[in-house]
Design an enzyme around this catalytic site. Structure first.
Site, PDB file in Angstrom:
ATOM      1  N   ASP A  13     -14.372   1.525  -3.775  1.00  0.00           N
ATOM      2  CA  ASP A  13     -14.649   0.253  -4.488  1.00  0.00           C
ATOM      3  C   ASP A  13     -14.667  -0.821  -3.346  1.00  0.00           C
ATOM      4  O   ASP A  13     -13.885  -1.118  -2.644  1.00  0.00           O
ATOM      5  CB  ASP A  13     -13.212   0.070  -5.356  1.00  0.00           C
ATOM      6  CG  ASP A  13     -13.350  -1.332  -6.112  1.00  0.00           C
ATOM      7  OD1 ASP A  13     -13.933  -2.205  -5.704  1.00  0.00           O
ATOM      8  OD2 ASP A  13     -12.431  -1.338  -6.847  1.00  0.00           O
ATOM      9  N   ASP A  54     -16.053  -0.014 -11.332  1.00  0.00           N
ATOM     10  CA  ASP A  54     -15.823  -0.770 -10.080  1.00  0.00           C
ATOM     11  C   ASP A  54     -16.125  -0.005  -8.775  1.00  0.00           C
ATOM     12  O   ASP A  54     -15.895  -0.622  -7.821  1.00  0.00           O
ATOM     13  CB  ASP A  54     -14.882  -1.687  -9.953  1.00  0.00           C
ATOM     14  CG  ASP A  54     -13.393  -1.220 -10.173  1.00  0.00           C
ATOM     15  OD1 ASP A  54     -13.501   0.263  -9.903  1.00  0.00           O
ATOM     16  OD2 ASP A  54     -12.450  -1.840  -9.852  1.00  0.00           O
ATOM     17  N   GLY A 105     -14.696   9.333  12.632  1.00  0.00           N
ATOM     18  CA  GLY A 105     -15.166  10.598  12.319  1.00  0.00           C
ATOM     19  C   GLY A 105     -15.447  11.173  10.643  1.00  0.00           C
ATOM     20  O   GLY A 105     -16.014  12.005  10.495  1.00  0.00           O
ATOM     21  N   ASN A 106     -14.216  10.751   9.946  1.00  0.00           N
ATOM     22  CA  ASN A 106     -14.106  11.214   8.552  1.00  0.00           C
ATOM     23  C   ASN A 106     -13.670   9.986   7.816  1.00  0.00           C
ATOM     24  O   ASN A 106     -12.665   9.398   8.168  1.00  0.00           O
ATOM     25  CB  ASN A 106     -13.204  12.315   8.374  1.00  0.00           C
ATOM     26  CG  ASN A 106     -13.478  13.011   7.290  1.00  0.00           C
ATOM     27  OD1 ASN A 106     -13.112  12.822   6.297  1.00  0.00           O
ATOM     28  ND2 ASN A 106     -13.839  14.685   7.354  1.00  0.00           N
ATOM     29  N   LYS A 134     -10.044   3.785 -12.937  1.00  0.00           N
ATOM     30  CA  LYS A 134      -8.745   3.350 -13.464  1.00  0.00           C
ATOM     31  C   LYS A 134      -7.894   4.595 -13.618  1.00  0.00           C
ATOM     32  O   LYS A 134      -7.057   4.479 -14.635  1.00  0.00           O
ATOM     33  CB  LYS A 134      -8.820   2.356 -14.605  1.00  0.00           C
ATOM     34  CG  LYS A 134      -9.598   1.212 -14.425  1.00  0.00           C
ATOM     35  CD  LYS A 134      -9.345   0.317 -13.466  1.00  0.00           C
ATOM     36  CE  LYS A 134     -10.085  -0.933 -13.604  1.00  0.00           C
ATOM     37  NZ  LYS A 134     -11.281  -0.967 -12.598  1.00  0.00           N
ATOM     38  N   TYR A 234       0.385  -0.761  -2.910  1.00  0.00           N
ATOM     39  CA  TYR A 234      -1.008  -0.813  -3.893  1.00  0.00           C
ATOM     40  C   TYR A 234      -2.155  -1.556  -3.335  1.00  0.00           C
ATOM     41  O   TYR A 234      -1.903  -2.641  -3.017  1.00  0.00           O
ATOM     42  CB  TYR A 234      -0.306  -1.250  -5.366  1.00  0.00           C
ATOM     43  CG  TYR A 234      -1.439  -1.301  -6.353  1.00  0.00           C
ATOM     44  CD1 TYR A 234      -1.591   0.048  -6.881  1.00  0.00           C
ATOM     45  CD2 TYR A 234      -2.153  -2.136  -6.646  1.00  0.00           C
ATOM     46  CE1 TYR A 234      -2.570   0.037  -7.839  1.00  0.00           C
ATOM     47  CE2 TYR A 234      -3.187  -2.185  -7.594  1.00  0.00           C
ATOM     48  CZ  TYR A 234      -3.482  -1.014  -8.271  1.00  0.00           C
ATOM     49  OH  TYR A 234      -4.255  -0.988  -9.285  1.00  0.00           O
ATOM     50  N   LYS A 237      -6.512   1.644  -7.660  1.00  0.00           N
ATOM     51  CA  LYS A 237      -6.040   3.044  -8.057  1.00  0.00           C
ATOM     52  C   LYS A 237      -7.102   4.138  -7.279  1.00  0.00           C
ATOM     53  O   LYS A 237      -8.178   3.651  -6.626  1.00  0.00           O
ATOM     54  CB  LYS A 237      -6.311   3.452  -9.571  1.00  0.00           C
ATOM     55  CG  LYS A 237      -5.205   3.469 -10.250  1.00  0.00           C
ATOM     56  CD  LYS A 237      -4.359   4.530  -9.914  1.00  0.00           C
ATOM     57  CE  LYS A 237      -2.899   4.344 -10.610  1.00  0.00           C
ATOM     58  NZ  LYS A 237      -1.803   5.449  -9.983  1.00  0.00           N
TER      59      LYS A 237
HETATM   60  P1  13P Z   1      -9.159  -0.307  -9.556  1.00  0.00           P
HETATM   61  O1  13P Z   1      -8.510   0.657  -8.792  1.00  0.00           O
HETATM   62  O2  13P Z   1     -10.403   0.221 -10.558  1.00  0.00           O
HETATM   63  O3  13P Z   1      -9.942  -1.118  -8.422  1.00  0.00           O
HETATM   64  O4  13P Z   1      -8.319  -1.129 -10.451  1.00  0.00           O
HETATM   65  C1  13P Z   1      -7.187  -1.827 -10.005  1.00  0.00           C
HETATM   66  C2  13P Z   1      -6.412  -2.422 -10.870  1.00  0.00           C
HETATM   67  O5  13P Z   1      -5.232  -2.996 -10.642  1.00  0.00           O
HETATM   68  C3  13P Z   1      -6.846  -2.754 -12.390  1.00  0.00           C
HETATM   69  O6  13P Z   1      -6.058  -3.229 -13.170  1.00  0.00           O
HETATM   70 MG    MG Z   2     -11.910   1.432  -9.738  1.00  0.00          MG
HETATM   71 MG    MG Z   3     -11.244  -2.502  -7.984  1.00  0.00          MG
END
Ligand code: 13P
Ligand code: MG
Ligand code: MG
Ligand code: 13P
Length: 371
Positions: A13, A54, A105-106, A134, A234, A237
């Site tokens: 993303d 996204d 490298g990865n 999500k 965080y 996701k």
């Molecule tokens: P993404 O991981 O798809 O960017 O979504 C993050 C989020 O907090 C959605 O509410």
């Molecule tokens: Mg996403």
């Molecule tokens: Mg996002």
């Protein structure tokens, strides 16, 4: 010996339109131009660029094997180019999943997710690529188990003598960074004990046991990258991807799709902190909306032909999946009514965004002993 083909799906993303909804077409164009150049330089053989909500998805074929530095660098540079465009357009969370400045490298451990399979192509090599938005890698545990372990889903486990031999599951403990191999059907109950805890134990790969496909060649592979573990907080996701090979001693494509006929619950959704149903979608509904969800899964089918991608087929763009989508919408409604209560909201230790430390600090000294 036949030349091997590697199918690599690498995603990130790097910014989206109108919040966490959808990748901008200019990012797709930028990624296409970048991968076209990689083809002309002889780095990759073929590619298909798409998105899942996204998340920008780079589907690539090449001859370099899994974990190849050149392939990972190509993906990384492509995501960087797309991040520049995302910044120019002031897209939301530009560069979200590129967690470090320097590439080493990865892409594993740096933010993007990847699933890769190296194989000797069979005369006909049908593959499905599933891309979720999500949710987290463990969301694949249930459908992958159903495809390769559940005869109520895959009739071939009973009917096809090659599938009768069962499948071998490679399971990763993504907290302690260990793995285990378990054979189905004889170790099925042990397997389920682990993979039922999908936040910790995730199926990384599946292998066939019949010998129709070489026993050391994965027939399915999932991304298992956990962003919060990498970033320490965080950041979004870990929206996962999976590659699944089909037919001729493996589950038929129809059996692979059968695993998605009802909307099971996964964790993710809004702020990565809620349980909700997976809604399978075709390209036309390939973005999240309500409460940043419900979590989505896009499926594309291809045939591989000497490391080129023939297709895709939009696997869920079919009226047969309307009941599953309707049920997912109904379940989303039901779950939403719980508001901030578990089990809609994730248990405390799985919450990705949590105000708990601040709240504890705020109310420190106000807690009284009770007996
Ligand atoms: P993404 O991981 O798809 O960017 O979504 C993050 C989020 O907090 C959605 O509410
Ligand atoms: Mg996403
Ligand atoms: Mg996002
Ligand atoms: P294969 O054994 O050739 O994969 O065919 C099975 C099938 O497609 C039945 O649905």
């Amino acid at each position: 010996m036949a030349e091997k083909t590697t199918l690599s799906v690498i995603k990130a993303d790097v910014g989206s339109v109108a919040g966490h909804q959808v990748v901008h077409p200019r990012l797709i164009e930028t990624a296409r131009a970048s991968l076209k150049e990689a083809v002309s330089l002889g780095v990759i053989e073929d590619f298909y660029v798409t998105h899942a909500g996204d998340d920008l998805q780079l589907i690539m074929t090449h001859r370099r094997g899994v974990d190849n530095p050149k392939i990972h660098e190509t993906a990384w540079l492509t995501f960087q180019k797309c991040t520049e465009v995302a910044k120019e357009l002031h897209l939301y969370a530009a560069g979200q999943d590129l967690l470090v400045d320097a590439f080493a490298g990865n892409v594993r451990g740096l933010g993007p997710g990847s699933a890769e399979v190296e194989m000797v192509e069979r005369p006909a090599e049908p593959v499905a690529i599933f891309m979720m938005d999500k949710t987290e890698p463990g969301a694949f545990n249930l459908p992958i188990f159903r495809m390769f372990g559940d005869p109520f889903c895959s009739a071939g486990l009973v009917i096809d003598i090659a599938m009768h031999a069962g499948f071998r599951f490679e399971v990763w403990d993504i907290e302690s960074h260990q793995r285990i191999f378990l054979n189905c059907p004889e170790e099925m109950y042990d397997l389920l004990m682990f993979i039922g805890s999908k936040g910790r134990y995730v199926i990384k790969r599946v292998y066939a046991r019949s010998g129709k496909v070489p026993k050391d060649e994965a027939v399915a592979c999932m991304s298992t990258d956990k962003l919060s573990q990498i970033a320490g907080k965080y950041v979004g996701k870990d929206d996962p991807v999976a590659i699944v090979r089909a037919q001729s001693g493996l589950p038929a494509m129809g059996e692979i799709l059968e695993a998605w006929a009802w909307p099971f619950l996964v964790s993710g959704w809004n702020r990565g902190s809620h349980n909700g149903p997976v809604m399978v979608v075709g390209q036309s509904a390939n973005r999240t909306s309500r409460f940043d969800g419900p979590p989505r899964c896009l499926g594309l089918g291809f045939q591989l032909a000497d490391a080129t991608l023939v297709g895709p087929v939009d696997l869920f763009e079919d009226p047969a999946f309307e009941p599953a989508r309707r049920e997912a919408a109904e379940l989303a409604d039901y779950m939403r009514r719980h508001g901030p209560f578990e089990p809609h909201r994730l248990p405390m230790d799985e919450m990705e965004y949590t105000t708990m430390p601040e709240l504890m600090e705020k109310h420190k000294g106000k807690w009284e002993s009770v007996r």
